[in-house]
Design an enzyme around this catalytic site. Structure first.
Site, PDB file in Angstrom:
ATOM      1  N   ASN A  11       0.858  -1.187   0.000  1.00 24.10           N
ATOM      2  CA  ASN A  11       0.000   0.000   0.000  1.00 24.10           C
ATOM      3  C   ASN A  11       0.902   1.248   0.000  1.00 24.10           C
ATOM      4  O   ASN A  11       1.714   1.421   0.916  1.00 24.10           O
ATOM      5  CB  ASN A  11      -0.895  -0.053   1.257  1.00 24.10           C
ATOM      6  CG  ASN A  11      -1.818   1.144   1.358  1.00 24.10           C
ATOM      7  OD1 ASN A  11      -1.396   2.276   1.118  1.00 24.10           O
ATOM      8  ND2 ASN A  11      -3.062   0.918   1.723  1.00 24.10           N
ATOM      9  N   ASP A  13      -0.086   4.506  -0.039  1.00 23.44           N
ATOM     10  CA  ASP A  13      -0.787   5.741   0.376  1.00 23.44           C
ATOM     11  C   ASP A  13       0.148   6.747   1.054  1.00 23.44           C
ATOM     12  O   ASP A  13       0.060   7.951   0.830  1.00 23.44           O
ATOM     13  CB  ASP A  13      -1.884   5.420   1.410  1.00 23.44           C
ATOM     14  CG  ASP A  13      -3.044   4.655   0.824  1.00 23.44           C
ATOM     15  OD1 ASP A  13      -3.108   4.503  -0.406  1.00 23.44           O
ATOM     16  OD2 ASP A  13      -3.884   4.185   1.622  1.00 23.44           O
ATOM     17  N   HIS A  14       1.017   6.227   1.930  1.00 23.53           N
ATOM     18  CA  HIS A  14       1.768   7.173   2.762  1.00 23.53           C
ATOM     19  C   HIS A  14       2.987   7.772   2.074  1.00 23.53           C
ATOM     20  O   HIS A  14       3.596   8.697   2.596  1.00 23.53           O
ATOM     21  CB  HIS A  14       2.064   6.556   4.122  1.00 23.53           C
ATOM     22  CG  HIS A  14       0.775   6.310   4.853  1.00 23.53           C
ATOM     23  ND1 HIS A  14      -0.107   7.338   5.136  1.00 23.53           N
ATOM     24  CD2 HIS A  14       0.171   5.181   5.274  1.00 23.53           C
ATOM     25  CE1 HIS A  14      -1.182   6.837   5.722  1.00 23.53           C
ATOM     26  NE2 HIS A  14      -1.046   5.526   5.814  1.00 23.53           N
ATOM     27  N   ARG A  22       4.108  18.852   1.340  1.00 22.06           N
ATOM     28  CA  ARG A  22       4.733  20.036   0.753  1.00 22.06           C
ATOM     29  C   ARG A  22       4.047  20.548  -0.509  1.00 22.06           C
ATOM     30  O   ARG A  22       4.511  21.492  -1.128  1.00 22.06           O
ATOM     31  CB  ARG A  22       6.215  19.748   0.447  1.00 22.06           C
ATOM     32  CG  ARG A  22       7.090  19.729   1.683  1.00 22.06           C
ATOM     33  CD  ARG A  22       7.116  21.122   2.310  1.00 22.06           C
ATOM     34  NE  ARG A  22       7.743  21.119   3.610  1.00 22.06           N
ATOM     35  CZ  ARG A  22       9.031  21.372   3.819  1.00 22.06           C
ATOM     36  NH1 ARG A  22       9.832  21.638   2.828  1.00 22.06           N
ATOM     37  NH2 ARG A  22       9.510  21.359   5.044  1.00 22.06           N
ATOM     38  N   HIS A  47      -5.611   3.673  -1.540  1.00 23.52           N
ATOM     39  CA  HIS A  47      -6.923   4.058  -1.015  1.00 23.52           C
ATOM     40  C   HIS A  47      -7.220   5.496  -1.435  1.00 23.52           C
ATOM     41  O   HIS A  47      -6.542   6.423  -0.992  1.00 23.52           O
ATOM     42  CB  HIS A  47      -6.872   3.936   0.518  1.00 23.52           C
ATOM     43  CG  HIS A  47      -8.186   4.195   1.207  1.00 23.52           C
ATOM     44  ND1 HIS A  47      -8.329   4.085   2.574  1.00 23.52           N
ATOM     45  CD2 HIS A  47      -9.404   4.561   0.737  1.00 23.52           C
ATOM     46  CE1 HIS A  47      -9.577   4.360   2.911  1.00 23.52           C
ATOM     47  NE2 HIS A  47     -10.250   4.665   1.819  1.00 23.52           N
ATOM     48  N   ARG A  49      -9.297   8.219  -0.716  1.00 17.69           N
ATOM     49  CA  ARG A  49     -10.250   8.628   0.323  1.00 17.69           C
ATOM     50  C   ARG A  49     -11.105   9.783  -0.183  1.00 17.69           C
ATOM     51  O   ARG A  49     -10.682  10.555  -1.035  1.00 17.69           O
ATOM     52  CB  ARG A  49      -9.498   9.045   1.601  1.00 17.69           C
ATOM     53  CG  ARG A  49      -8.795   7.903   2.300  1.00 17.69           C
ATOM     54  CD  ARG A  49      -8.215   8.368   3.631  1.00 17.69           C
ATOM     55  NE  ARG A  49      -9.244   8.511   4.631  1.00 17.69           N
ATOM     56  CZ  ARG A  49      -9.471   7.634   5.611  1.00 17.69           C
ATOM     57  NH1 ARG A  49      -8.708   6.576   5.751  1.00 17.69           N
ATOM     58  NH2 ARG A  49     -10.444   7.826   6.473  1.00 17.69           N
ATOM     59  N   ARG A  53      -6.838  12.890   1.119  1.00 17.42           N
ATOM     60  CA  ARG A  53      -5.732  13.317   1.979  1.00 17.42           C
ATOM     61  C   ARG A  53      -4.381  12.754   1.543  1.00 17.42           C
ATOM     62  O   ARG A  53      -3.356  13.316   1.854  1.00 17.42           O
ATOM     63  CB  ARG A  53      -6.005  12.972   3.444  1.00 17.42           C
ATOM     64  CG  ARG A  53      -5.977  11.500   3.719  1.00 17.42           C
ATOM     65  CD  ARG A  53      -6.112  11.206   5.195  1.00 17.42           C
ATOM     66  NE  ARG A  53      -7.461  11.460   5.673  1.00 17.42           N
ATOM     67  CZ  ARG A  53      -7.969  10.901   6.771  1.00 17.42           C
ATOM     68  NH1 ARG A  53      -7.215  10.085   7.498  1.00 17.42           N
ATOM     69  NH2 ARG A  53      -9.195  11.134   7.156  1.00 17.42           N
ATOM     70  N   HIS A  54      -4.383  11.613   0.864  1.00 18.51           N
ATOM     71  CA  HIS A  54      -3.094  11.121   0.332  1.00 18.51           C
ATOM     72  C   HIS A  54      -3.204  10.845  -1.181  1.00 18.51           C
ATOM     73  O   HIS A  54      -2.803  11.674  -1.972  1.00 18.51           O
ATOM     74  CB  HIS A  54      -2.515   9.955   1.151  1.00 18.51           C
ATOM     75  CG  HIS A  54      -3.485   8.956   1.703  1.00 18.51           C
ATOM     76  ND1 HIS A  54      -4.363   8.262   0.917  1.00 18.51           N
ATOM     77  CD2 HIS A  54      -3.690   8.523   2.988  1.00 18.51           C
ATOM     78  CE1 HIS A  54      -5.073   7.442   1.677  1.00 18.51           C
ATOM     79  NE2 HIS A  54      -4.696   7.576   2.941  1.00 18.51           N
ATOM     80  N   GLU A  79      -8.665   0.535  -2.908  1.00 15.78           N
ATOM     81  CA  GLU A  79      -9.436   0.605  -1.654  1.00 15.78           C
ATOM     82  C   GLU A  79     -10.372   1.785  -1.736  1.00 15.78           C
ATOM     83  O   GLU A  79      -9.941   2.894  -2.085  1.00 15.78           O
ATOM     84  CB  GLU A  79      -8.485   0.829  -0.479  1.00 15.78           C
ATOM     85  CG  GLU A  79      -8.028  -0.414   0.175  1.00 15.78           C
ATOM     86  CD  GLU A  79      -7.177  -0.071   1.393  1.00 15.78           C
ATOM     87  OE1 GLU A  79      -7.443   0.936   2.078  1.00 15.78           O
ATOM     88  OE2 GLU A  79      -6.228  -0.806   1.627  1.00 15.78           O
ATOM     89  N   THR A 109      -6.916   6.552  10.348  1.00 13.71           N
ATOM     90  CA  THR A 109      -6.814   5.466   9.389  1.00 13.71           C
ATOM     91  C   THR A 109      -8.092   4.643   9.489  1.00 13.71           C
ATOM     92  O   THR A 109      -8.970   4.976  10.290  1.00 13.71           O
ATOM     93  CB  THR A 109      -5.554   4.612   9.674  1.00 13.71           C
ATOM     94  OG1 THR A 109      -5.470   3.554   8.709  1.00 13.71           O
ATOM     95  CG2 THR A 109      -5.557   4.017  11.069  1.00 13.71           C
ATOM     96  N   THR A 110      -8.209   3.577   8.694  1.00  8.32           N
ATOM     97  CA  THR A 110      -9.434   2.781   8.704  1.00  8.32           C
ATOM     98  C   THR A 110      -9.544   2.063  10.041  1.00  8.32           C
ATOM     99  O   THR A 110      -8.779   1.143  10.320  1.00  8.32           O
ATOM    100  CB  THR A 110      -9.418   1.773   7.530  1.00  8.32           C
ATOM    101  OG1 THR A 110      -8.949   2.457   6.371  1.00  8.32           O
ATOM    102  CG2 THR A 110     -10.792   1.220   7.269  1.00  8.32           C
ATOM    103  N   GLU A 160     -11.039  -9.263   3.397  1.00  6.60           N
ATOM    104  CA  GLU A 160      -9.755  -8.927   4.010  1.00  6.60           C
ATOM    105  C   GLU A 160     -10.025  -8.765   5.499  1.00  6.60           C
ATOM    106  O   GLU A 160     -10.846  -7.932   5.899  1.00  6.60           O
ATOM    107  CB  GLU A 160      -9.182  -7.640   3.406  1.00  6.60           C
ATOM    108  CG  GLU A 160      -7.837  -7.285   4.040  1.00  6.60           C
ATOM    109  CD  GLU A 160      -7.048  -6.223   3.281  1.00  6.60           C
ATOM    110  OE1 GLU A 160      -7.113  -6.193   2.034  1.00  6.60           O
ATOM    111  OE2 GLU A 160      -6.379  -5.423   3.955  1.00  6.60           O
ATOM    112  N   HIS A 203      -3.634  -4.420   7.951  1.00  5.90           N
ATOM    113  CA  HIS A 203      -3.734  -3.247   8.830  1.00  5.90           C
ATOM    114  C   HIS A 203      -2.806  -3.380  10.027  1.00  5.90           C
ATOM    115  O   HIS A 203      -2.976  -4.275  10.858  1.00  5.90           O
ATOM    116  CB  HIS A 203      -5.152  -2.959   9.336  1.00  5.90           C
ATOM    117  CG  HIS A 203      -5.349  -1.485   9.553  1.00  5.90           C
ATOM    118  ND1 HIS A 203      -4.868  -0.842  10.646  1.00  5.90           N
ATOM    119  CD2 HIS A 203      -5.882  -0.532   8.761  1.00  5.90           C
ATOM    120  CE1 HIS A 203      -5.129   0.441  10.547  1.00  5.90           C
ATOM    121  NE2 HIS A 203      -5.743   0.660   9.407  1.00  5.90           N
ATOM    122  N   GLY A 204      -1.837  -2.483  10.051  1.00  2.00           N
ATOM    123  CA  GLY A 204      -0.934  -2.391  11.192  1.00  2.00           C
ATOM    124  C   GLY A 204       0.151  -3.458  11.225  1.00  2.00           C
ATOM    125  O   GLY A 204       0.845  -3.587  12.234  1.00  2.00           O
ATOM    126  N   GLY A 225       1.178  -1.284   4.380  1.00  2.17           N
ATOM    127  CA  GLY A 225       1.566   0.036   3.909  1.00  2.17           C
ATOM    128  C   GLY A 225       2.426   0.824   4.868  1.00  2.17           C
ATOM    129  O   GLY A 225       3.637   0.970   4.686  1.00  2.17           O
TER     130      GLY A 225
END
Ligand code: PXP
Length: 256
Positions: A11, A13-14, A22, A47, A49, A53-54, A79, A109-110, A160, A203-204, A225
């Site tokens: 993932n 996203d980040h 920036r 994802h 969203r 946001r990302h 996602e 996050t989700t 999932e 997740h996580g 991710g």
């Protein structure tokens, strides 16, 4: 019977989160996706969203285009929230899969699985629409029997399992809770297999939790991710992926 290969979905996203801090175009999440594939990722997850946001709309379109090139040809897992806006984008993008997730603007996050019981009828319509377009539908659910039964009734070919509560409990040193949560994941993975539903998890996850969860033979894909992107700061993305692959392979040897 040996456990099937465990795929690693990365993932990205980040990477976009850092870029957006920036307002420019660096670091590019699509470049990260291509690097991840070169380093052994079996697919890319992103994802889009509601608040962008990302990942942004143009990232998703570029991702699909770039990773679908014949010489690369890796699946895109889109996602998304189960909204009309996102369904329209997915139908236009035609990803390999759409993972339906709950979404609250206020969350970082989700935070939990989809309410597949309460949202059953709505999700069933959306799942059918995506399926007609050739998109594989995955539901991000809590590892519970009720959620699995609802997923089956919705007609989802994939679930999932949300591993967040287990990972959180481990992080906070809550051993008993962690054992309980892992037990729920183990039972849910076995039940998904019985129901003929393909089982993913995410997740996580980090190296240790990915190694542990790889020991569950019914799980065929992990989506990871935040930890990988964080680890890439220290050792680089290819090395972070290689370590993750090794942890997953090690865990898989103990599957059964
Ligand atoms: N799977 C799903 C459905 C998610 O929503 C997320 C978070 O975007 C992940 C996997 C990856 O979680 P993490 O970034 O914590 O590895």
């Amino acid at each position: 019977m040996p456990a099937p290969f465990l795929r690693l979905g990365v993932n990205i996203d980040h990477v976009a989160t850092v870029r957006n801090a920036r307002g420019g175009d660096h670091p590019d999440p699509v470049r990260a996706a291509l690097l991840a594939i070169e380093a052994g990722a079996d697919g890319i997850t992103a994802h889009l969203r509601e608040d962008r946001r990302h990942i942004r709309d143009e990232d998703m379109a570029r991702l699909k285009r770039e990773i679908s090139r014949p010489q690369i040809s890796k699946p895109l897992n889109f996602e998304m929230a189960a909204t009309d806006e996102m369904v329209a984008i997915a139908l236009h993008t035609r990803p390999h899969a759409s993972c339906l997730v709950p979404e609250k603007r206020s969350e970082r996050t989700t935070e939990g699985g989809l309410d597949v019981v309460g949202g059953h009828d709505h999700l069933k319509i959306i799942a059918a629409e995506l399926k007609r377009a050739g998109v594989r539908v995955s539901l991000f659910i809590e590892p519970s029997m009720e959620a699995l039964d609802a997923a089956q009734s919705i007609g989802a070919p994939i679930v999932e399992l949300h591993t967040g509560s287990w990972c959180d409990a481990l992080f906070h040193g809550q051993t008993e809770k962690a054992d309980h949560e892992f037990g729920r994941i183990r039972v849910a993975a076995a039940r998904a297999h019985e129901l003929g539903i393909e089982c993913h998890a995410g997740h996580g996850l980090d190296f240790d939790t990915a190694r542990t969860i790889a020991s569950l033979p019914q799980i065929v894909e992990l989506n990871i991710g935040h930890f990988l992107v964080g680890e890439a700061i220290f050792i680089g993305l290819p090395k972070a992926l290689a370590k993750m692959r090794a942890a997953m392979d090690e865990g898989r040897q103990h599957a059964g």
